[in-house]
Design an enzyme around this catalytic site. Structure first.
Site, mmCIF file in Angstrom:
data_model
loop_
_atom_site.group_PDB
_atom_site.id
_atom_site.type_symbol
_atom_site.label_atom_id
_atom_site.label_comp_id
_atom_site.label_asym_id
_atom_site.label_seq_id
_atom_site.Cartn_x
_atom_site.Cartn_y
_atom_site.Cartn_z
ATOM 1 N N SER A 1 89.976 -57.482 8.802
ATOM 2 C CA SER A 1 88.831 -56.765 9.378
ATOM 3 C C SER A 1 87.774 -57.817 9.690
ATOM 4 O O SER A 1 87.795 -58.912 9.107
ATOM 5 C CB SER A 1 88.273 -55.787 8.331
ATOM 6 O OG SER A 1 87.042 -55.254 8.764
ATOM 7 N N TYR B 1 84.831 -54.167 -0.386
ATOM 8 C CA TYR B 1 85.662 -54.214 0.830
ATOM 9 C C TYR B 1 85.557 -55.597 1.457
ATOM 10 O O TYR B 1 86.569 -56.189 1.832
ATOM 11 C CB TYR B 1 85.215 -53.114 1.802
ATOM 12 C CG TYR B 1 86.126 -52.972 3.014
ATOM 13 C CD1 TYR B 1 87.488 -52.708 2.872
ATOM 14 C CD2 TYR B 1 85.628 -53.083 4.311
ATOM 15 C CE1 TYR B 1 88.327 -52.568 3.972
ATOM 16 C CE2 TYR B 1 86.449 -52.929 5.426
ATOM 17 C CZ TYR B 1 87.797 -52.680 5.250
ATOM 18 O OH TYR B 1 88.622 -52.539 6.353
HETATM 19 N N1 LIG Z 1 89.079 -48.129 10.939
HETATM 20 C C1 LIG Z 1 88.400 -49.260 10.979
HETATM 21 O O1 LIG Z 1 87.218 -49.297 11.398
HETATM 22 C C2 LIG Z 1 89.030 -50.559 10.542
HETATM 23 C C3 LIG Z 1 88.432 -51.741 10.964
HETATM 24 C C4 LIG Z 1 88.984 -52.953 10.568
HETATM 25 C C5 LIG Z 1 90.104 -52.986 9.774
HETATM 26 N N2 LIG Z 1 90.686 -51.823 9.350
HETATM 27 C C6 LIG Z 1 91.871 -51.936 8.500
HETATM 28 O O2 LIG Z 1 92.983 -51.457 9.236
HETATM 29 C C7 LIG Z 1 93.933 -50.856 8.366
HETATM 30 C C8 LIG Z 1 94.222 -49.438 8.820
HETATM 31 O O3 LIG Z 1 93.001 -48.726 8.886
HETATM 32 P P1 LIG Z 1 92.892 -47.267 9.511
HETATM 33 O O4 LIG Z 1 91.558 -47.166 10.139
HETATM 34 O O5 LIG Z 1 94.081 -46.944 10.304
HETATM 35 O O6 LIG Z 1 92.822 -46.416 8.154
HETATM 36 P P2 LIG Z 1 93.577 -45.096 7.682
HETATM 37 O O7 LIG Z 1 93.778 -44.151 8.816
HETATM 38 O O8 LIG Z 1 92.833 -44.647 6.465
HETATM 39 O O9 LIG Z 1 95.015 -45.639 7.276
HETATM 40 C C9 LIG Z 1 95.288 -46.304 6.078
HETATM 41 C C10 LIG Z 1 96.773 -46.221 5.863
HETATM 42 O O10 LIG Z 1 97.104 -46.951 4.678
HETATM 43 C C11 LIG Z 1 97.966 -46.141 3.895
HETATM 44 N N3 LIG Z 1 97.811 -46.490 2.501
HETATM 45 C C12 LIG Z 1 96.686 -46.482 1.768
HETATM 46 N N4 LIG Z 1 96.933 -46.827 0.513
HETATM 47 C C13 LIG Z 1 98.286 -47.064 0.446
HETATM 48 C C14 LIG Z 1 99.163 -47.430 -0.599
HETATM 49 N N5 LIG Z 1 98.708 -47.646 -1.840
HETATM 50 N N6 LIG Z 1 100.475 -47.571 -0.317
HETATM 51 C C15 LIG Z 1 100.944 -47.361 0.930
HETATM 52 N N7 LIG Z 1 100.151 -47.014 1.969
HETATM 53 C C16 LIG Z 1 98.833 -46.857 1.715
HETATM 54 C C17 LIG Z 1 97.571 -44.706 4.198
HETATM 55 O O11 LIG Z 1 98.679 -43.821 4.021
HETATM 56 P P3 LIG Z 1 98.982 -42.920 2.741
HETATM 57 O O12 LIG Z 1 97.679 -42.373 2.256
HETATM 58 O O13 LIG Z 1 99.937 -41.893 3.270
HETATM 59 O O14 LIG Z 1 99.652 -43.856 1.766
HETATM 60 C C18 LIG Z 1 97.282 -44.810 5.683
HETATM 61 O O15 LIG Z 1 98.469 -44.645 6.429
HETATM 62 C C19 LIG Z 1 93.337 -50.958 6.957
HETATM 63 O O16 LIG Z 1 93.845 -52.115 6.329
HETATM 64 C C20 LIG Z 1 91.849 -51.104 7.239
HETATM 65 O O17 LIG Z 1 91.189 -51.746 6.171
HETATM 66 C C21 LIG Z 1 90.187 -50.599 9.737
#
Ligand SMILES: NC(=O)c1ccc[n+]([C@@H]2O[C@H](COP(=O)([O-])OP(=O)(O)OC[C@H]3O[C@@H](n4cnc5c(N)ncnc54)[C@H](OP(=O)(O)O)[C@@H]3O)[C@@H](O)[C@H]2O)c1
Length: 259
Positions: A140, A153
């Site tokens: 991120s 975070y």
């Molecule tokens: N959205 C943003 O603004 C943003 C910006 C920069 C970086 N990111 C990063 O991008 C990635 C995806 O973010 P997103 O926005 O798509 O978030 P999201 O929709 O909340 O997705 C997170 C995913 O991780 C899975 N997960 C969480 N804990 C887990 C565990 N213990 N074991 C296996 N799977 C797990 C969740 O699935 P389950 O709950 O089904 O396990 C879900 O599929 C993350 O690493 C986040 O930090 C996001």
């Protein structure tokens, strides 16, 4: 070369969009997350092989890697599972939240990578000259710039950035590229909702009056890094919406050229 990629955190947001994009381009995909119903729906839609696995559980991760190996192996890994909990200051935040963020964003990433490296190497033993396996870690901009309330975070994503750099050094000389994608503001359904512990109104605020990235935007760039010629390693890709020029500068309202 076999084109089969494992995507963690595939049950929503960026991970699900990434599986869809890989599938559109003809890759075989393995979708990994904890919520089975969502994985099954994605598998029905895209043909992904679904594996229910909590990346913070070493036994489940070992079983996941065995299943990947037994069902055809892999040449790609996207460590995307992750997330944020809370916006409290360092002083006021809870160690339990910090532990959970470290467990999934850092230790989970390490556990999955360690379990998958032998699977990637197995595939690499069959490579023709010039072919390359790929690992990409979703960090991120929070892994590069600290901000007040970023706390655990920031610390976890800075650590994930460091792990990615260490891994690239340690794998030097092997046909495995190691990449990092660091997005800024991405509007996904659950990320901010989880961070704010279910506060739906609060979770809309960061996206008001601005055009953020979508999960599809991130997926297109991510999969594009895998589609580069095999000798090209995009070490670090920073991706932001045009309206966000830094972690502290997000322009709200229409973008307008100066007179
Ligand atoms: N959205 C943003 O603004 C943003 C910006 C920069 C970086 N990111 C990063 O991008 C990635 C995806 O973010 P997103 O926005 O798509 O978030 P999201 O929709 O909340 O997705 C997170 C995913 O991780 C899975 N997960 C969480 N804990 C887990 C565990 N213990 N074991 C296996 N799977 C797990 C969740 O699935 P389950 O709950 O089904 O396990 C879900 O599929 C993350 O690493 C986040 O930090 C996001």
């Amino acid at each position: 070369m076999l084109k089969r990629v494992v995507v963690t955190g595939a049950s929503s947001g960026i991970g699900a969009a990434t599986v869809r994009r890989f599938a559109e381009l003809g890759w075989q995909t393995v979708a990994v997350a904890r919520r089975e119903d969502r994985l099954r729906a994605l598998a029905a839609e895209t043909g992904a092989h679904a594996i229910v696995c909590d990346v913070t559980d070493e036994g489940q991760v070992a079983a996941m890697a065995r299943e990947v190996a037994d069902t055809g192996g892999a040449t790609g890994l996207v460590n995307n599972a992750g997330g944020a909990l809370g916006t409290e200051s360092v002083e006021a935040s809870s160690n339990d939240d910090w532990r959970r963020m470290f467990e999934v964003n850092v230790i989970g990433l390490r556990t999955v990578t360690a379990a998958m490296l032998p699977v990637l190497r197995d595939a690499a033993h069959g490579f023709s000259a010039g072919e390359t396996a790929s690992i990409l870690n979703l960090t991120s901009t929070a892994g590069h710039d600290a901000y007040p309330g970023g706390g655990g975070y920031n610390a976890a994503k800075f650590a994930a950035h460091a792990v990615t750099s260490v891994l690239r050094l340690e794998l030097a000389g092997e046909p495995i590229r190691v990449m990092e994608l660091a997005p800024g503001l991405v509007h996904t359904e659950e990320f901010t909702l989880n961070r704010l512990r279910g506060d739906a109104a609060g979770a809309q605020k960061p996206y008001e009056n601005v055009t953020p990235l979508t999960a599809d935007d991130v997926a297109r760039v991510l999969v594009g890094a895998f589609e580069q010629p095999p000798h090209v390693n995009q070490d670090l890709i920073v991706l932001r919406p045009v309206a966000q020029s830094s972690v502290f500068h997000t322009h709200r309202g229409p973008l307008e050229a100066k007179a």
